[in-house]
Structure formats: structure tokens, C-alpha cells
Design a protein around this motif. Structure first.
Motif, PDB file in Angstrom:
ATOM      1  N   ARG A  72       0.826  -1.213   0.000  1.00 49.36           N
ATOM      2  CA  ARG A  72       0.000   0.000   0.000  1.00 49.36           C
ATOM      3  C   ARG A  72       0.859   1.261   0.000  1.00 49.36           C
ATOM      4  NH1 ARG A  72      -3.993   0.912   4.306  1.00 49.36           N
ATOM      5  NH2 ARG A  72      -5.057   2.099   2.663  1.00 49.36           N
ATOM      6  N   LEU A  73       2.107   1.138   0.385  1.00 44.02           N
ATOM      7  CA  LEU A  73       2.990   2.299   0.467  1.00 44.02           C
ATOM      8  C   LEU A  73       3.732   2.574  -0.827  1.00 44.02           C
ATOM      9  CD1 LEU A  73       4.655   1.572   3.947  1.00 44.02           C
ATOM     10  CD2 LEU A  73       2.466   2.708   3.458  1.00 44.02           C
ATOM     11  N   LYS A  88      -2.152  11.245   3.074  1.00 47.84           N
ATOM     12  CA  LYS A  88      -0.744  11.605   2.862  1.00 47.84           C
ATOM     13  C   LYS A  88       0.021  11.621   4.181  1.00 47.84           C
ATOM     14  CE  LYS A  88      -1.075  14.182  -1.481  1.00 47.84           C
ATOM     15  NZ  LYS A  88      -2.317  13.552  -1.889  1.00 47.84           N
ATOM     16  N   TRP A  89      -0.649  12.020   5.243  1.00 47.48           N
ATOM     17  CA  TRP A  89      -0.028  12.042   6.569  1.00 47.48           C
ATOM     18  C   TRP A  89       0.372  10.634   7.001  1.00 47.48           C
ATOM     19  CZ3 TRP A  89      -1.821   9.671  11.080  1.00 47.48           C
ATOM     20  CH2 TRP A  89      -1.138  10.017  12.256  1.00 47.48           C
ATOM     21  N   LEU A  90      -0.544   9.666   6.836  1.00 50.11           N
ATOM     22  CA  LEU A  90      -0.228   8.289   7.223  1.00 50.11           C
ATOM     23  C   LEU A  90       0.827   7.702   6.298  1.00 50.11           C
ATOM     24  CD1 LEU A  90      -0.811   5.868   9.050  1.00 50.11           C
ATOM     25  CD2 LEU A  90      -2.587   5.165   7.414  1.00 50.11           C
ATOM     26  N   LEU A  91       0.716   7.982   5.013  1.00 50.21           N
ATOM     27  CA  LEU A  91       1.690   7.468   4.059  1.00 50.21           C
ATOM     28  C   LEU A  91       3.104   7.908   4.440  1.00 50.21           C
ATOM     29  CD1 LEU A  91       2.350   6.054   1.349  1.00 50.21           C
ATOM     30  CD2 LEU A  91       1.936   8.253   0.222  1.00 50.21           C
ATOM     31  N   PHE A  92       3.266   9.171   4.782  1.00 46.74           N
ATOM     32  CA  PHE A  92       4.583   9.685   5.169  1.00 46.74           C
ATOM     33  C   PHE A  92       5.099   8.948   6.407  1.00 46.74           C
ATOM     34  CE2 PHE A  92       7.184  12.553   7.738  1.00 46.74           C
ATOM     35  CZ  PHE A  92       8.188  12.874   6.847  1.00 46.74           C
ATOM     36  N   GLY A  93       4.232   8.813   7.417  1.00 43.99           N
ATOM     37  CA  GLY A  93       4.648   8.173   8.661  1.00 43.99           C
ATOM     38  C   GLY A  93       5.015   6.713   8.478  1.00 43.99           C
ATOM     39  N   LEU A  94       4.219   5.994   7.685  1.00 41.95           N
ATOM     40  CA  LEU A  94       4.484   4.569   7.493  1.00 41.95           C
ATOM     41  C   LEU A  94       5.720   4.336   6.621  1.00 41.95           C
ATOM     42  CD1 LEU A  94       0.896   3.056   7.085  1.00 41.95           C
ATOM     43  CD2 LEU A  94       2.376   3.043   9.100  1.00 41.95           C
ATOM     44  N   ALA A 108       3.943  -1.287  13.194  1.00 42.21           N
ATOM     45  CA  ALA A 108       3.230  -0.015  13.322  1.00 42.21           C
ATOM     46  C   ALA A 108       1.907  -0.273  14.020  1.00 42.21           C
ATOM     47  CB  ALA A 108       2.996   0.607  11.946  1.00 42.21           C
ATOM     48  N   PRO A 109       1.427   0.671  14.829  1.00 44.25           N
ATOM     49  CA  PRO A 109       0.118   0.513  15.463  1.00 44.25           C
ATOM     50  C   PRO A 109      -1.000   0.632  14.437  1.00 44.25           C
ATOM     51  CG  PRO A 109       0.994   2.682  15.944  1.00 44.25           C
ATOM     52  CD  PRO A 109       2.074   1.934  15.211  1.00 44.25           C
ATOM     53  N   LEU A 110      -2.063  -0.122  14.642  1.00 48.66           N
ATOM     54  CA  LEU A 110      -3.203  -0.076  13.722  1.00 48.66           C
ATOM     55  C   LEU A 110      -4.155   1.075  14.037  1.00 48.66           C
ATOM     56  CD1 LEU A 110      -3.929  -3.897  13.414  1.00 48.66           C
ATOM     57  CD2 LEU A 110      -2.741  -2.403  11.797  1.00 48.66           C
ATOM     58  N   ASP A 111      -4.104   1.575  15.257  1.00 49.39           N
ATOM     59  CA  ASP A 111      -4.848   2.784  15.623  1.00 49.39           C
ATOM     60  C   ASP A 111      -3.817   3.882  15.793  1.00 49.39           C
ATOM     61  OD1 ASP A 111      -6.238   4.870  16.843  1.00 49.39           O
ATOM     62  OD2 ASP A 111      -7.473   3.536  18.054  1.00 49.39           O
ATOM     63  N   VAL A 112      -3.773   4.820  14.871  1.00 48.58           N
ATOM     64  CA  VAL A 112      -2.707   5.819  14.865  1.00 48.58           C
ATOM     65  C   VAL A 112      -2.919   6.915  15.904  1.00 48.58           C
ATOM     66  CG1 VAL A 112      -2.143   5.396  12.444  1.00 48.58           C
ATOM     67  CG2 VAL A 112      -3.834   7.149  13.019  1.00 48.58           C
ATOM     68  N   ARG A 113      -4.094   6.946  16.530  1.00 48.55           N
ATOM     69  CA  ARG A 113      -4.370   8.003  17.508  1.00 48.55           C
ATOM     70  C   ARG A 113      -4.183   7.530  18.941  1.00 48.55           C
ATOM     71  NH1 ARG A 113     -10.114  10.535  18.898  1.00 48.55           N
ATOM     72  NH2 ARG A 113      -9.465  12.147  20.358  1.00 48.55           N
ATOM     73  N   THR A 114      -4.819   6.418  19.302  1.00 49.99           N
ATOM     74  CA  THR A 114      -4.732   5.900  20.675  1.00 49.99           C
ATOM     75  C   THR A 114      -4.386   4.410  20.621  1.00 49.99           C
ATOM     76  OG1 THR A 114      -7.125   5.514  20.676  1.00 49.99           O
ATOM     77  CG2 THR A 114      -6.352   7.585  21.632  1.00 49.99           C
ATOM     78  N   PRO A 115      -3.144   4.072  20.281  1.00 48.97           N
ATOM     79  CA  PRO A 115      -2.782   2.681  20.010  1.00 48.97           C
ATOM     80  C   PRO A 115      -2.784   1.740  21.209  1.00 48.97           C
ATOM     81  CG  PRO A 115      -0.843   4.080  19.957  1.00 48.97           C
ATOM     82  CD  PRO A 115      -2.021   4.991  20.057  1.00 48.97           C
ATOM     83  N   SER A 116      -2.804   2.271  22.424  1.00 45.14           N
ATOM     84  CA  SER A 116      -2.805   1.391  23.595  1.00 45.14           C
ATOM     85  C   SER A 116      -4.078   1.542  24.418  1.00 45.14           C
ATOM     86  CB  SER A 116      -1.577   1.681  24.476  1.00 45.14           C
ATOM     87  OG  SER A 116      -1.576   3.034  24.887  1.00 45.14           O
ATOM     88  N   PHE A 117      -5.114   2.100  23.795  1.00 42.68           N
ATOM     89  CA  PHE A 117      -6.357   2.396  24.514  1.00 42.68           C
ATOM     90  C   PHE A 117      -7.540   1.883  23.707  1.00 42.68           C
ATOM     91  CE2 PHE A 117      -9.711   5.137  26.253  1.00 42.68           C
ATOM     92  CZ  PHE A 117      -9.433   5.045  27.613  1.00 42.68           C
ATOM     93  N   VAL A 118      -8.418   1.129  24.339  1.00 41.94           N
ATOM     94  CA  VAL A 118      -9.601   0.596  23.648  1.00 41.94           C
ATOM     95  C   VAL A 118     -10.675   1.682  23.575  1.00 41.94           C
ATOM     96  CG1 VAL A 118     -11.472  -1.094  23.720  1.00 41.94           C
ATOM     97  CG2 VAL A 118      -9.150  -1.779  24.340  1.00 41.94           C
ATOM     98  N   ASP A 119     -10.961   2.133  22.367  1.00 43.39           N
ATOM     99  CA  ASP A 119     -12.024   3.108  22.153  1.00 43.39           C
ATOM    100  C   ASP A 119     -12.412   3.071  20.676  1.00 43.39           C
ATOM    101  OD1 ASP A 119      -9.967   4.389  20.818  1.00 43.39           O
ATOM    102  OD2 ASP A 119      -9.685   5.944  22.330  1.00 43.39           O
TER     103      ASP A 119
END
Length: 200
Positions: A72-73, A88-94, A108-119
Motif C-alpha cells: 500500500r505504500l 498523505k499524513w499516514l503514508l509519510f509516517g508509514l 506499526a500501530p493499527l490505531d494511529v491516535r490511541t494505540p494502547s487504549f480501547v475506544d
């Protein structure tokens, strides 16, 4: 889930599991599976499209190796370019985490905002093009599941419904007395005579 900021839900006990526990025996759907094929797969286990979308929400605390989304990258569908549905933001980071031709398979975390928190922020992120896995991104775009994702983003009761979907998943293909064992410890398999995987 409780230890990661979610809410308590009751888990049914007494399920019989196989006498061999090997990762190689579990046939999980690939990250590039289409939404329609994923719905069919979950339906074969008596799980609805809504169940499927909530269960994918488990990626709110998940990680993935670069090898699962590297196409995908750099070469999405053999186009020589990235997946146009990725922000584009995620593409750059990944791409920083997963450089082309790297000799290591980073994560890489699958939740880019709160990767260690269930929400339900995972669902907000995939609405914005920040889905790391292809199937995660597609459930926010495909007409078969887009409405479910939109509803979850607005739903303050995400935790309850996620728990209900997890309980339903736990009922999939429960083994009979002859086929398996009730484990008193999740870390121990007593016998080595059979195998089992939820998506076998």
C-alpha cells in the motif's frame, strides 16, 4: 479490554478448545481481503457484517508488521504508487517506519491516535484515510459497511457492542467432548492429539 481503558464484559466459560495450539493451524483472513469476501467468511461462522466491523475494531490496540501493508505504500495493486485511499499524513509516517527494501520487518500501530487504549477512535481514523491495513480502510469506504462504521463513530456504547461481538466470536465452532478440552490455564495444553483454529 478493561486494562486498556475499555469496559468490563462477561466472557462465557467452559468452552472446549483443541488439544494442540499452534499459530500455523489458524487461518485468519488476509489484510487484503475484500469487504464482500470478508462478510462471506464471517457469515460462514454465523457472524453478521456488524459483528465483523466491531471485531475489526479490536485493531484499536493492535499492531502489524510492515510486510502486511508495504504494498500500500509503494506498489498498490501493481500501480507503482501508493494506495490512493491512504492519507498523505499516514503514508509519510508509514514510509518512515517501513522504508522500501529494508532488511527488517518493523511494526506499526493499527490505531494511529490511541494505540494502547480501547475506544472507537480507530473508526474515526479509518474515516480519515488512516487505516493501516487494507481491509480496515475498506470497511470505512465500502457501501456494505460504511454505514456501520459511521454509526460506531457516533455511538457512545461502543464498548458494550464490542463485548457482545467478542462473546459471539467465542461461540464459533465450539468443540464436542470427544474433540477438545476445557482449559483450566490458557497457557497450558494438556494433550496433543488434535488441532483447531477459529477460521479453519
Amino acid at each position: 479490554m478493561l486494562q486498556s481503558g475499555g469496559k468490563w464484559y462477561n466472557v462465557e466459560t467452559g468452552r472446549r478448545d483443541g488439544n494442540v495450539s499452534l499459530a500455523s493451524n489458524v487461518n485468519l483472513p488476509p489484510p487484503f481481503i475484500s469487504v464482500s469476501d470478508s462478510i462471506k467468511l464471517f457469515a460462514s461462522k454465523k457472524l453478521t457484517p456488524t459483528d465483523m466491523v466491531y471485531l475489526l475494531g479490536g485493531h484499536t490496540v493492535g499492531i502489524a508488521h510492515c510486510s502486511l501493508f508495504q504494498d500500500r505504500l509503494y506498489n498498490f495493486n501493481n500501480t507503482g504508487g501508493p494506495d490512493p485511499n491512504m492519507s498523505k499524513w499516514l503514508l509519510f509516517g508509514l514510509r518512515m517506519k517501513c522504508p522500501r527494501g529494508a532488511s527488517f520487518d518493523n511494526i506499526a500501530p493499527l490505531d494511529v491516535r490511541t494505540p494502547s487504549f480501547v475506544d472507537n477512535s480507530f473508526f474515526e481514523q479509518i474515516q480519515r484515510g488512516n487505516g493501516v491495513l487494507q481491509i480496515d480502510q475498506q470497511i470505512a469506504l465500502d457501501e456494505l459497511t460504511k454505514g456501520i462504521v459511521d454509526g460506531i463513530v457516533k455511538d457512545p456504547d461502543f464498548y458494550t457492542k464490542f463485548g457482545e461481538a467478542m462473546v459471539k466470536l467465542g461461540r464459533v465452532e465450539v468443540l464436542t467432548d470427544e474433540q477438545g478440552e476445557v482449559r483450566t490455564s490458557c497457557r497450558v495444553v494438556n494433550k496433543k492429539t488434535s488441532s483447531f483454529g477459529i477460521f479453519n
